[in-house]
Design a protein around this motif. Structure first.
Motif, PDB file in Angstrom:
ATOM      1  N   ALA A 292    -141.396  80.799  58.777  1.00 29.56           N
ATOM      2  CA  ALA A 292    -141.795  80.359  57.330  1.00 29.56           C
ATOM      3  C   ALA A 292    -142.368  78.859  57.717  1.00 29.56           C
ATOM      4  N   ALA A 293    -143.260  78.493  57.061  1.00 25.91           N
ATOM      5  CA  ALA A 293    -143.706  77.178  57.401  1.00 25.91           C
ATOM      6  C   ALA A 293    -142.858  76.074  57.138  1.00 25.91           C
ATOM      7  N   ALA A 294    -141.745  76.273  56.197  1.00 30.61           N
ATOM      8  CA  ALA A 294    -140.749  75.230  55.990  1.00 30.61           C
ATOM      9  C   ALA A 294    -139.717  75.107  57.160  1.00 30.61           C
ATOM     10  N   THR A 295    -139.646  76.231  57.816  1.00 31.51           N
ATOM     11  CA  THR A 295    -138.806  76.408  58.851  1.00 31.51           C
ATOM     12  C   THR A 295    -139.445  75.433  59.868  1.00 31.51           C
ATOM     13  N   THR A 296    -140.721  75.810  60.333  1.00 28.33           N
ATOM     14  CA  THR A 296    -141.533  74.967  61.418  1.00 28.33           C
ATOM     15  C   THR A 296    -141.361  73.420  61.185  1.00 28.33           C
ATOM     16  N   SER A 297    -141.841  73.191  59.804  1.00 32.97           N
ATOM     17  CA  SER A 297    -141.770  71.527  59.642  1.00 32.97           C
ATOM     18  C   SER A 297    -140.236  70.985  59.957  1.00 32.97           C
ATOM     19  N   TYR A 298    -139.234  71.807  59.316  1.00 33.33           N
ATOM     20  CA  TYR A 298    -138.063  71.220  59.488  1.00 33.33           C
ATOM     21  C   TYR A 298    -137.620  71.122  60.785  1.00 33.33           C
ATOM     22  N   PHE A 299    -137.853  71.822  61.744  1.00 35.82           N
ATOM     23  CA  PHE A 299    -137.784  71.658  63.196  1.00 35.82           C
ATOM     24  C   PHE A 299    -138.781  71.038  63.790  1.00 35.82           C
ATOM     25  N   SER A 300    -139.594  70.112  63.265  1.00 35.04           N
ATOM     26  CA  SER A 300    -140.491  69.276  64.291  1.00 35.04           C
ATOM     27  C   SER A 300    -141.580  69.907  64.617  1.00 35.04           C
ATOM     28  N   ASP A 301    -142.036  71.087  64.002  1.00 41.10           N
ATOM     29  CA  ASP A 301    -143.075  71.961  64.743  1.00 41.10           C
ATOM     30  C   ASP A 301    -142.892  72.430  65.851  1.00 41.10           C
ATOM     31  N   ALA A 302    -141.605  72.589  66.111  1.00 36.18           N
ATOM     32  CA  ALA A 302    -141.232  73.325  67.624  1.00 36.18           C
ATOM     33  C   ALA A 302    -141.806  74.816  67.666  1.00 36.18           C
ATOM     34  N   PRO A 303    -142.236  75.335  68.855  1.00 34.02           N
ATOM     35  CA  PRO A 303    -142.887  76.388  69.060  1.00 34.02           C
ATOM     36  C   PRO A 303    -141.571  77.527  68.806  1.00 34.02           C
ATOM     37  N   ILE A 304    -140.829  77.484  67.777  1.00 30.09           N
ATOM     38  CA  ILE A 304    -139.838  78.259  67.721  1.00 30.09           C
ATOM     39  C   ILE A 304    -139.854  79.814  68.367  1.00 30.09           C
ATOM     40  N   THR A 305    -140.823  80.580  67.926  1.00 31.05           N
ATOM     41  CA  THR A 305    -141.319  81.998  68.211  1.00 31.05           C
ATOM     42  C   THR A 305    -140.953  81.927  69.614  1.00 31.05           C
ATOM     43  N   GLN A 306    -141.790  81.147  70.156  1.00 26.30           N
ATOM     44  CA  GLN A 306    -142.227  81.239  71.774  1.00 26.30           C
ATOM     45  C   GLN A 306    -140.814  81.009  72.652  1.00 26.30           C
TER      46      GLN A 306
ATOM     47  N   TRP B 261    -130.424  82.833  64.217  1.00 21.84           N
ATOM     48  CA  TRP B 261    -129.931  82.762  63.246  1.00 21.84           C
ATOM     49  C   TRP B 261    -129.274  81.623  62.712  1.00 21.84           C
ATOM     50  N   MET B 262    -128.784  80.524  63.708  1.00 21.12           N
ATOM     51  CA  MET B 262    -128.402  79.447  63.329  1.00 21.12           C
ATOM     52  C   MET B 262    -129.499  78.402  62.675  1.00 21.12           C
ATOM     53  N   MET B 263    -130.691  78.729  62.721  1.00 20.81           N
ATOM     54  CA  MET B 263    -131.837  77.918  62.182  1.00 20.81           C
ATOM     55  C   MET B 263    -131.548  77.799  60.747  1.00 20.81           C
ATOM     56  N   GLY B 264    -131.514  78.917  60.227  1.00 15.90           N
ATOM     57  CA  GLY B 264    -131.583  79.170  58.614  1.00 15.90           C
ATOM     58  C   GLY B 264    -130.173  78.277  58.292  1.00 15.90           C
ATOM     59  N   TYR B 265    -129.021  78.396  59.088  1.00 16.59           N
ATOM     60  CA  TYR B 265    -127.801  77.784  58.539  1.00 16.59           C
ATOM     61  C   TYR B 265    -127.999  76.303  58.644  1.00 16.59           C
ATOM     62  N   ILE B 266    -128.507  75.727  59.780  1.00 15.85           N
ATOM     63  CA  ILE B 266    -128.776  74.102  59.956  1.00 15.85           C
ATOM     64  C   ILE B 266    -129.674  73.761  58.414  1.00 15.85           C
ATOM     65  N   GLN B 267    -130.779  74.308  58.225  1.00 14.53           N
ATOM     66  CA  GLN B 267    -131.707  74.161  57.292  1.00 14.53           C
ATOM     67  C   GLN B 267    -131.054  74.128  56.036  1.00 14.53           C
ATOM     68  N   GLU B 268    -130.059  75.006  55.915  1.00  6.87           N
ATOM     69  CA  GLU B 268    -129.457  75.012  54.452  1.00  6.87           C
ATOM     70  C   GLU B 268    -128.325  74.059  54.345  1.00  6.87           C
TER      71      GLU B 268
ATOM     72  N   GLN C  14    -135.866  84.680  57.175  1.00  8.97           N
ATOM     73  CA  GLN C  14    -134.680  84.123  57.508  1.00  8.97           C
ATOM     74  C   GLN C  14    -134.295  83.490  58.911  1.00  8.97           C
ATOM     75  N   ALA C  15    -135.369  83.799  59.919  1.00 12.79           N
ATOM     76  CA  ALA C  15    -135.085  83.342  61.056  1.00 12.79           C
ATOM     77  C   ALA C  15    -134.419  84.246  62.064  1.00 12.79           C
ATOM     78  N   SER C  16    -133.853  85.516  61.242  1.00 12.01           N
ATOM     79  CA  SER C  16    -133.153  86.341  62.280  1.00 12.01           C
ATOM     80  C   SER C  16    -134.112  86.702  63.263  1.00 12.01           C
ATOM     81  N   PHE C  17    -133.949  86.878  64.381  1.00 11.79           N
ATOM     82  CA  PHE C  17    -134.808  87.214  65.572  1.00 11.79           C
ATOM     83  C   PHE C  17    -134.780  88.582  65.867  1.00 11.79           C
ATOM     84  N   PRO C  18    -136.051  89.330  65.775  1.00 13.57           N
ATOM     85  CA  PRO C  18    -136.355  90.781  66.182  1.00 13.57           C
ATOM     86  C   PRO C  18    -135.553  91.279  67.526  1.00 13.57           C
TER      87      PRO C  18
END
Lengths: 342, 442
Positions: B371-385, B290-297, B355-359
């Protein structure tokens, strides 16, 4: 306007014209329509009821509302303060007698909060009132655009506590806050306002001072304008300068007003809550990492809603109430003394 | 004659007062009917729309992900209204009192993980047992276990969880001469938060001016504790915080941070912390999903592409919530259906995308698309995995009734005194101890 004048004038003449009839009834009935036929009639009794009961009915709403939202909670809080009550178990309260009060008196946090309430109260109320009286004195001169100045004085008071505190929190932030930035020009190292022992208290007081100085200044100004100008004129004739006029005419004449503001500010200081809570940010009800600006109000809130110990919170509430009564009694004593000495 | 007038006078007053009182009471009664959560069109006719209310805190992402609109489209007879309280510390006491009063609750109430044990142990009878209506195997076991009473009643179903990673500023790492590759970094600190802290010491040797390694010691504490099975309470609900190995380890890591000048000394969720993101005054932050959305904002466009995500030293959980259906609600059936739908894997995946809140439902993990924006924001890191790997190995943790206030006492009194007031770790520990005694009423 004219019709009401006529209505007022009319009863007197009718009573004069017919002294035998019931003048009182006729007078009263004039405003309400037809006069009652006789003294024992249903109408006159209804009228008497109306006279006696209506005032009670008119003032009743306040007392009913006060009873429901003031008195009942007050008594209920007293009842809670004698029990162990957890916020999560309102139905499962157990009798604790005076334990909550005993715990309170042996708790360092309580004494700390009491002390903070007192010190913050003093360092916010005293400069605030002194400055207010000075500002009022200045505003009392003939000024260009005096209304503008007066309105500006009141703006901080009209600002919400939350907004004001938020701005002050940013000003006082130790990393990149404006106050530390200004201090660095005079060669002072950045101060961690929020976490230093006196810094936090000072910052909280400054918010209180900022909000209330203008408000008090306007009260003083109103009182100053009621002082007869001939007093100043005769003082001036006697050769008194501005400062001497202020000391020997203004301040003595303002004495009742000053007392009033002292009482009101003292009560306000005892209940200080919003400013330190918001200034503390997240977990602000702790009043800083060493409770350095935790007031009694914050301590009560922290116990009740942060920790969920409603019994103890209620005991704090009642202790605060008692403290306020003592403060009021002291104020009353001082007022009487001063009146006698006058 | 005299007595009669007096009596009548009294009667008159009484009548007046009575009239006023009844008027007032009637007013109250009307108000409470109107103001209740079930302000459907009468409700008696059965034809009017049913309004379901859902009480949440912070940002839940349901509205943001368009889930309410979608549900209302699927069920034209339902209107959903969200009542948001921004702060958890305001939301929870309010909800507790309403639950116990049996009125004023929303049809669905959110519960934060820090409060779930208190809810399970003290409010179980105020919630509908959702265990019967849902397929419990959908959720991570530990998640459902947290919301289940000893006799098997499930009072809430899992929404998001907070699997842990480390978000770091690639550009700052490079300037400090550190490794910037996320997998190699993760390997450097794998297994122990102390290794992560050691890297901080290295960072500080060549730190770009005006930057620190981490935002606060408390964030390291919370992140490390999120990976420990032993926290403040044992399985039987006894307080063990001062003997707990998990607390000890996390405290020690936090103390190294607090006493070695590698922390920006910010208090999380303060406005100054937000500014810290914007100014880039720290290089890493413990990063539950959940912090990722915060950082992005808060970091804004300036931080785009500069942030990267690496696996945390240990699999840990920080935060996450549940939703429950209070028994006081008048539309329990509809509320259960809605709660079930909102927490189903497909919907959780949609919230993650927005919102990047994890299931909390592993079934959703394969279909997760940030979201594409999130991925590119975090240098295309494999966040999900990264988050999914963490989520699957998070240990089962025991929570207790006063978990939240104990945690606050340690971070906001104990750690803060060391970090910001320059007290010694022992002094900080003793201050936290005194505070926790007060919390527990000892």
């Amino acid at each position: 306007m004219t019709s009401s004048k006529q209505a007022l004038a009319h009863p007197a003449t009718s009573a004069d014209a017919a002294p035998g009839s019931q003048p009182g009834a006729a007078r009263g009935a004039q405003g309400r329509g037809t006069p009652p036929p006789g003294p024992d009639s249903w109408r006159s009794r209804l009228y008497r009821w109306d006279m006696k009961a209506s005032p009670y009915a008119f003032i009743a709403p306040f007392f009913i509302v006060f009873g429901a939202f003031g008195l009942v909670p007050l008594l209920y809080t007293a009842w809670y303060s004698l029990h162990n009550v957890q916020l999560s178990g309102l139905d499962h309260q157990t009798w604790a007698g005076l334990d909550n009060y005993k715990n309170l008196l042996s708790s360092e946090f309580f004494w700390n909060a009491l002390e903070n309430t007192f010190t913050i109260g003093v360092i916010s109320t005293v400069p605030q009132l002194v400055m207010a009286i000075g500002i009022a004195h200045l505003l009392n001169y003939r000024l260009r655009g005096s209304t503008v100045w007066r309105v500006v004085m009141l703006t901080p008071y009209a600002t919400s506590v939350a907004a004001a505190t938020l701005v002050f929190t940013l000003l006082y932030s130790w990393d990149g806050g404006m106050i530390n930035w200004l201090l660095h020009f005079v060669g002072v190292d950045p101060i961690n306002w929020r976490e230093s022992d006196w810094g936090g208290q000072f910052a909280v007081s400054s918010i209180v001072i900022w909000r209330w100085t203008g408000y008090n200044a306007l009260i003083y100004l109103a009182a100053m304008q009621a002082i007869p100008t001939d007093l100043y004129e005769s003082a001036a004739l006697d050769g008194a300068g501005r400062w001497q006029q202020f000391r020997h005419v203004t301040v003595p004449m303002l004495r009742p007003t000053i007392l009033f503001t002292v009482v009101v500010s003292t009560i306000g200081a005892t209940q200080l809550f919003g400013e330190p809570l918001l200034f503390g940010g997240v977990s602000g009800s702790k009043g800083g990492s060493a409770h350095q600006y935790q007031t009694l109000g914050l301590y009560m809130y922290d116990q009740g809603w942060g920790i969920g110990n409603l019994g103890k919170a209620s005991a704090i509430a009642w202790t605060m109430f008692l403290i306020l009564l003592i403060v009021a009694a002291i104020n009353l004593l001082i007022t009487r003394r001063l009146r006698k000495s006058q | 004659m005299r007595t009669s007038t007096r009596r009548s006078r009294r009667l008159g007053a009484l009548a007046a007062v009575a009239a006023l009182t009844t008027g007032l009471l009637a007013g109250c009664a009307n108000d409470s009917n109107d103001g209740s959560s079930n302000s459907g069109d009468g409700g008696g006719g059965g034809k009017g729309k049913t309004t379901l209310t859902i009480g949440t805190f912070g940002v839940f992402g349901y509205k943001q992900a368009g889930l309410y609109d979608e549900y209302m489209k699927l069920h034209p007879d339902i209107t959903i209204k969200e009542n948001v309280t921004t702060r958890t510390d305001v939301y929870w006491p309010k909800t507790l009192t309403r639950l116990q009063a049996g009125s004023g609750t929303d049809d669905i109430q959110a519960i934060e993980v820090g409060n779930i044990t208190e809810a399970v142990q003290t409010q179980a009878e105020k919630f509908v047992d959702l265990g019967k209506d849902v397929d419990k195997s959908q959720w991570l076991d530990w998640k459902t276990a947290q919301a289940t009473t000893k006799d098997g009643k499930t009072i809430g179903i899992g929404t998001d969880i907070g699997p842990m990673a480390i978000c770091y500023r690639k550009d700052l790492f490079q300037k400090a001469g550190l490794e910037t590759d996320r997998t190699k970094l993760a390997a450097q600190w794998k297994g122990d938060w102390a290794k992560y802290v050691d890297l901080g010491k290295q960072y500080m040797k060549k730190a770009p001016s005006g930057t620190k390694f981490v935002d606060s010691a408390s964030s390291v504490y919370n992140a490390a504790l999120g990976g420990e099975s032993e926290r403040y309470y044992d399985k039987d609900g006894n307080v063990i915080w001062d003997k707990s190995s998990g607390v000890k380890k996390s405290w020690d890591a936090a103390m190294t941070v607090a006493t070695s000048n590698m922390s920006a000394k910010l208090k999380q969720f303060d406005p100054t912390w937000d500014q810290g993101f914007a100014k880039g005054s720290f290089a890493t932050v413990a990063c539950p999903a959940w912090m990722m959305g915060y950082i992005q904002e808060k970091s804004g466009d300036a931080g785009k592409g500069k942030w990267d995500v690496a696996a945390a030293p240990t699999a840990a959980n920080w935060g996450g919530s549940f939703i429950g259906v209070p028994t006081a609600g008048k539309h329990q059936k509809d509320a259960i259906a809605l709660a079930k739908w909102l927490t189903a894997p497909e919907q959780q995946a949609k919230v993650f995308a927005k919102q990047a809140s994890f299931p909390s439902t592993p079934a959703a993990y394969d279909s997760l698309k940030p979201a594409a924006a999130t991925t590119s924001y975090f240098s295309d890191a494999p966040i999900t995995q990264i988050f999914a790997d963490s989520a699957k190995t998070i240990p089962v943790q025991n929570f207790g009734i006063k978990d939240q206030p104990i945690g606050t006492a340690i971070t906001d009194i104990g750690i803060l005194q060391v970090e910001q007031k320059g007290k010694s770790p022992d002094q900080g520990w003793n201050a936290a101890k005194a505070e926790i005694k007060d919390v527990l009423g000892q």
